[in-house]
Design a protein around this motif. Structure first.
Motif, PDB file in Angstrom:
ATOM      1  N   MET A   1       0.833  -1.188   0.000  1.00 16.23           N
ATOM      2  CA  MET A   1       0.000   0.000   0.000  1.00 16.23           C
ATOM      3  C   MET A   1       0.876   1.250   0.000  1.00 16.23           C
ATOM      4  N   THR A   2       0.493   2.221  -0.797  1.00 19.70           N
ATOM      5  CA  THR A   2       1.251   3.446  -0.944  1.00 19.70           C
ATOM      6  C   THR A   2       0.405   4.624  -0.484  1.00 19.70           C
ATOM      7  N   ILE A   3       1.037   5.544   0.241  1.00 24.28           N
ATOM      8  CA  ILE A   3       0.361   6.741   0.716  1.00 24.28           C
ATOM      9  C   ILE A   3       0.758   7.913  -0.172  1.00 24.28           C
ATOM     10  N   THR A   4      -0.219   8.655  -0.648  1.00 21.77           N
ATOM     11  CA  THR A   4       0.018   9.877  -1.412  1.00 21.77           C
ATOM     12  C   THR A   4      -0.765  11.018  -0.784  1.00 21.77           C
ATOM     13  N   TYR A   5      -0.267  12.224  -0.943  1.00 25.68           N
ATOM     14  CA  TYR A   5      -0.934  13.384  -0.371  1.00 25.68           C
ATOM     15  C   TYR A   5      -2.085  13.841  -1.266  1.00 25.68           C
ATOM     16  N   LEU A   6      -3.172  14.248  -0.634  1.00 19.54           N
ATOM     17  CA  LEU A   6      -4.300  14.805  -1.374  1.00 19.54           C
ATOM     18  C   LEU A   6      -3.941  16.202  -1.859  1.00 19.54           C
ATOM     19  N   GLN A   7      -4.213  16.470  -3.115  1.00 26.67           N
ATOM     20  CA  GLN A   7      -3.947  17.786  -3.692  1.00 26.67           C
ATOM     21  C   GLN A   7      -5.244  18.600  -3.716  1.00 26.67           C
ATOM     22  N   ASN A   8      -5.152  19.863  -3.278  1.00 28.05           N
ATOM     23  CA  ASN A   8      -6.310  20.777  -3.295  1.00 28.05           C
ATOM     24  C   ASN A   8      -7.499  20.179  -2.546  1.00 28.05           C
ATOM     25  N   SER A   9      -7.255  19.731  -1.317  1.00 28.74           N
ATOM     26  CA  SER A   9      -8.321  19.135  -0.524  1.00 28.74           C
ATOM     27  C   SER A   9      -9.402  20.166  -0.213  1.00 28.74           C
ATOM     28  N   ARG A  10     -10.657  19.716  -0.199  1.00 28.84           N
ATOM     29  CA  ARG A  10     -11.766  20.626   0.082  1.00 28.84           C
ATOM     30  C   ARG A  10     -11.731  21.154   1.519  1.00 28.84           C
ATOM     31  N   ILE A  11     -11.085  20.417   2.414  1.00 28.06           N
ATOM     32  CA  ILE A  11     -10.949  20.828   3.806  1.00 28.06           C
ATOM     33  C   ILE A  11      -9.479  20.763   4.175  1.00 28.06           C
ATOM     34  N   ASP A  12      -9.002  21.787   4.855  1.00 30.79           N
ATOM     35  CA  ASP A  12      -7.615  21.788   5.305  1.00 30.79           C
ATOM     36  C   ASP A  12      -7.401  20.647   6.300  1.00 30.79           C
TER      37      ASP A  12
END
Length: 784
Positions: free
Chosen positions: A252-263
């Motif tokens: 499993m790989t973790i990636t960061y959410l880009q332009n998330s609707r909530i900080d």
């Protein structure tokens, strides 16, 4: 528990012509036109000016069934339709996400434990945070009126933040039951990722280009394995199924959410409190938490928890977003000093894992790890941690957690883990390697070593394991140890001679175990001094070039002679052995080119794994050194008559293009092209052959060989790095075959004219190349 859905509603949803890829293409085209960046189209094209039809149909369907969403989510066919609507509408509309979450409010616990509803809830949670459009398309005039009303009246629906918090409040009291539930644990994983502002991706889905495209375009991970169009016979092999499941849980790989609707920082306190709820009360002795770490559902959940807490820290997020940005731009200057390119770039064929951030001392992730391991902070002697580490390393799920901790821990804690787990003892390490599960933990240790000194220490211990034959014997399936040991030796450039010697001793030990007479002679050794002398004699009895074909272990299918299987770990070991110092690679190259038959080399060049490990290992190496230059030439001669066949192959054409570029002399290039000219009609028949013809300028060679030579010389000059030509090499190992004499004359003129030094003397410096020296060379070349 919601009521059963109406059959008419299910029939209506299943009759909708909805397609995820078509919806994304329509929306992308619409957004480009709205921003004024669309390609010019004909005036008669009315479809281009209209609102995306698939998205409009999804909005209308969502408006029609918003009162039955919870009921539909629990139905086999209704859940598929709701998940399809979610993947089309939610990435482009926050209102759609709020409608779906609000419709499931009060039923979260039921859906989380439902075989169909859990998938729907995961998709809604995952997609609700990652928009693909800055504007909410549900507020457009073409959207259903009720959705536009929601956009105008903000108070008619709870905010997205309140809805996410509602999911946490409803599931948190039942977390002790959900962590051991097959479906509930998956929902908790997704919820943790939402709170941490990250996305969880299973690596095995990336091998399918179609589903990878859907992941990139919609942000959703289509669950389940892609179904093949062709019918295949069922395989009744439980061992294969279990091994694939265990493999999936560890990739499993973790990636960061880009332009998330909530900080994501708004959920920091919620994530911390939810973490304490999942772990329960802290205990100094092993108990329930350690049992959960070995559970089939709770174990992967704890692994995701550690990763999410590590990635969600402010320092890790800032640092790794910058690294990803620079990596995408091709900038490698921000890599750590102790990280080489081989550790920074993930390569699935070579099994190179992507690097990850590390949690800090005193962070929440650190506290979770301490609680799982029963670690007493500040105590030199751990009472229970050693037993916990030993127990987790031998359990299929627990070993994945231990590997995650080793990858993400900071340097000081990493050293303490190795010492507490007794991984630096030859006796205990032999025991770890001999175990069917814990040997993978040893492989992870070999890939996560933090310093050159540490690498040297571990390699000296692991060499004894390799020399004993345990890691060499194909029947014991421990060659991953050899693979990771060679990778570590190539990365830090230590113990390379000793690793090669250990491999030779390992093969001799395996052969000796099959020969009773040799085995009796080995058993007569008594003193350590005699052992060392005996080992030297034994090592000289086996040549490394004879071990290379055994490592690759090429086998042909008895039914189809063209199909081959090779040892993945052994082939990757050979690749990293070719990254050793060039003086040590001669026997490795001889083992490939001289000891293997022409048919085997052709089959390897046409195999994906074999081509990447063996052929690229040779052709991507330091081909300007005499050893590799001669090997490349021998490879061309040995495979003469087969290059046309390889040039038209899906995999083999890569090796042909790399060989043409790696050949040291233009006469050798001409001989290769001469063979390709004779098969011109065959090469023109497919895209691979045409690409080889373009790379090697085959048509120009047929027309005018003199012009072809001039073109090749000019392209080779343009491909060379200017600084490599202008600044002399200081290393004796990487001496080029032909020295750039013109560049030397320029440097002499510089010393005579500008520096005031005697032309016969060269200033000796031990420092590396500086910025001033580069500028001087550039300016001198410009003047000349």
């Amino acid at each position: 528990r919601p009521r059963r859905p109406a059959s008419e509603t299910i029939t209506y949803l299943r009759g909708l012509p909805l397609d995820i890829r078509q919806a994304h293409e329509e929306v992308t085209e619409f957004l480009l036109k709205s921003n004024g960046r669309a390609a010019p189209v004909d005036d008669d094209d009315d479809d281009f000016d209209s609102f995306p039809q698939t998205l409009a149909a999804a909005f209308s369907a969502l408006d029609e069934v918003k009162g039955e969403i919870a009921s539909l989510a629990g139905d086999e066919y209704g859940s598929q339709s709701i998940e399809l609507l979610t993947q089309i509408a939610v990435p482009y509309s926050e209102i759609a996400a709020r409608i779906l979450l609000h419709a499931c409010s009060g039923y979260y616990l039921h859906l989380a434990t439902h075989r169909y509803g859990s998938h729907v809830l995961q998709s809604i949670l995952e997609l609700s945070m990652s928009p693909l459009s800055q504007q909410d398309l549900a507020s457009q005039e073409e959207a259903p009126p009720s959705l536009r009303d929601y956009a105008q009246d903000e108070g008619s629906l709870p905010s997205l933040y309140d809805l996410i918090m509602g999911v946490v409040d409803e599931l948190a009291p039942h977390s002790s039951d959900l962590v051991v539930h097959l479906c509930g644990a998956h929902v908790l994983r997704t919820l943790l990722c939402v709170l941490g502002g990250v996305n969880l991706v299973a690596s095995h889905h990336h091998h399918d280009n179609y589903h990878k495209g859907l992941l990139d375009t919609t942000g959703a991970l289509l669950r389940g394995r892609p179904k093949s169009k062709k019918k295949k016979k069922k395989k009744h092999n439980s061992a294969d199924e279990s091994s694939s499941a265990l493999h999936t849980s560890g990739t499993m790989t973790i990636t960061y959410l880009q332009n998330s609707r909530i900080d994501p920082t708004q959920f920091s306190s919620t994530l911390e409190s939810f973490t304490h709820t999942l772990l329960g009360q802290d205990s100094e002795e092993p108990g329930e938490l350690q049992q959960l770490a070995c559970h089939a559902s709770a174990g992967p959940l704890l692994m995701v928890l550690i990763r999410v807490l590590t990635y969600s820290s402010d320092s890790a997020r800032k640092e790794w977003l910058e690294v990803e940005k620079n990596t995408a731009a091709g900038d490698k200057t921000t890599n750590h000093v102790d990280n080489t390119t081989i550790a920074a770039i993930a390569d699935s064929r070579l099994g190179i894992m992507r690097s990850e951030p590390r949690f800090e001392k005193g962070s929440l992730a650190h506290k979770v790890v301490i609680q799982i391991l029963c670690w007493k902070e500040g105590h030199q002697k751990q009472q229970h941690a050693g037993d916990v580490i030993y127990g987790l390393s031998g359990e299929p799920r627990g070993s994945h957690i231990l590997e995650t901790i080793l990858r993400l821990s900071f340097d000081e804690f990493y050293d303490e883990l190795l010492e507490c787990g007794d991984f630096l003892s030859p006796t205990s390490l032999q025991e770890y390697v001999a175990h069917d599960v814990s040997n993978f933990v040893v492989q992870t240790i070999l890939t996560t070593v933090r310093s050159k000194e540490q690498a040297e220490t571990i390699l000296k211990i692991i060499e004894k394991v390799i020399a004993s034959g345990l890691a060499i014997d194909p029947k014991k399936k421990r060659r991953g140890i050899v693979w990771r040991a060679t990778e570590l030796a190539a990365k830090y450039r230590v113990e390379q001679d000793a690793v090669l010697k250990a491999i030779r001793l390992g093969f001799l030990s395996v052969n000796a175990s099959q020969d009773e007479s040799v085995d009796q002679k080995v058993a007569e050794e008594e003193t350590s001094n005699k052992k060392k002398k005996k080992q030297r004699k034994k090592a000289s009895a086996v040549e490394l070039k004879d071990c290379i074909p055994l490592l690759i272990d090429l086998r042909r299918d008895p039914v189809d002679d063209q199909k081959i299987t090779i040892d993945a770990a052994g082939s990757r070991s050979v690749y990293h052995m070719l990254r050793f110092s060039p003086r040590l690679c001669q026997e490795v190259l001889q083992g490939i080119i001289q000891e293997m038959s022409v048919e085997d080399l052709v089959s390897i060049a046409k195999d994906g794994l074999g081509s990447r490990c063996i052929m690229d290992g040779i052709l991507d190496g330091p081909v300007k050194t005499p050893i590799f230059a001669e090997a490349v030439k021998e490879l061309r001669v040995k495979l003469s008559g087969h290059w046309t066949s390889l040039a038209s192959d899906r995999v083999g054409h890569h090796s042909v293009k790399k060989l043409f570029k790696a050949l040291p002399k233009i006469d050798d290039k001409a001989k290769l092209v001469e063979e390709l000219v004779s098969g011109g009609n065959r090469l023109r028949g497919n895209a691979m052959g045409r690409s080889v013809m373009d790379a090697c300028a085959v048509d120009q060679y047929r027309e005018n060989r003199k012009d072809w030579r001039q073109k090749i010389v000019k392209s080779a000059t343009n491909d060379k790095d200017f600084l490599a030509e202008a600044i002399p090499e200081t290393s004796t190992e990487h001496t080029e075959v032909e020295e750039p004499k013109k560049a030397k004359r320029k440097r002499r003129r510089k010393k005579e004219d500008g520096s005031g030094e005697k032309p016969g003397k060269t200033p000796k410096t031990t420092a590396g190349i500086t910025v001033d020296s580069i500028i001087d060379v550039l300016s001198t070349t410009t003047k000349s």
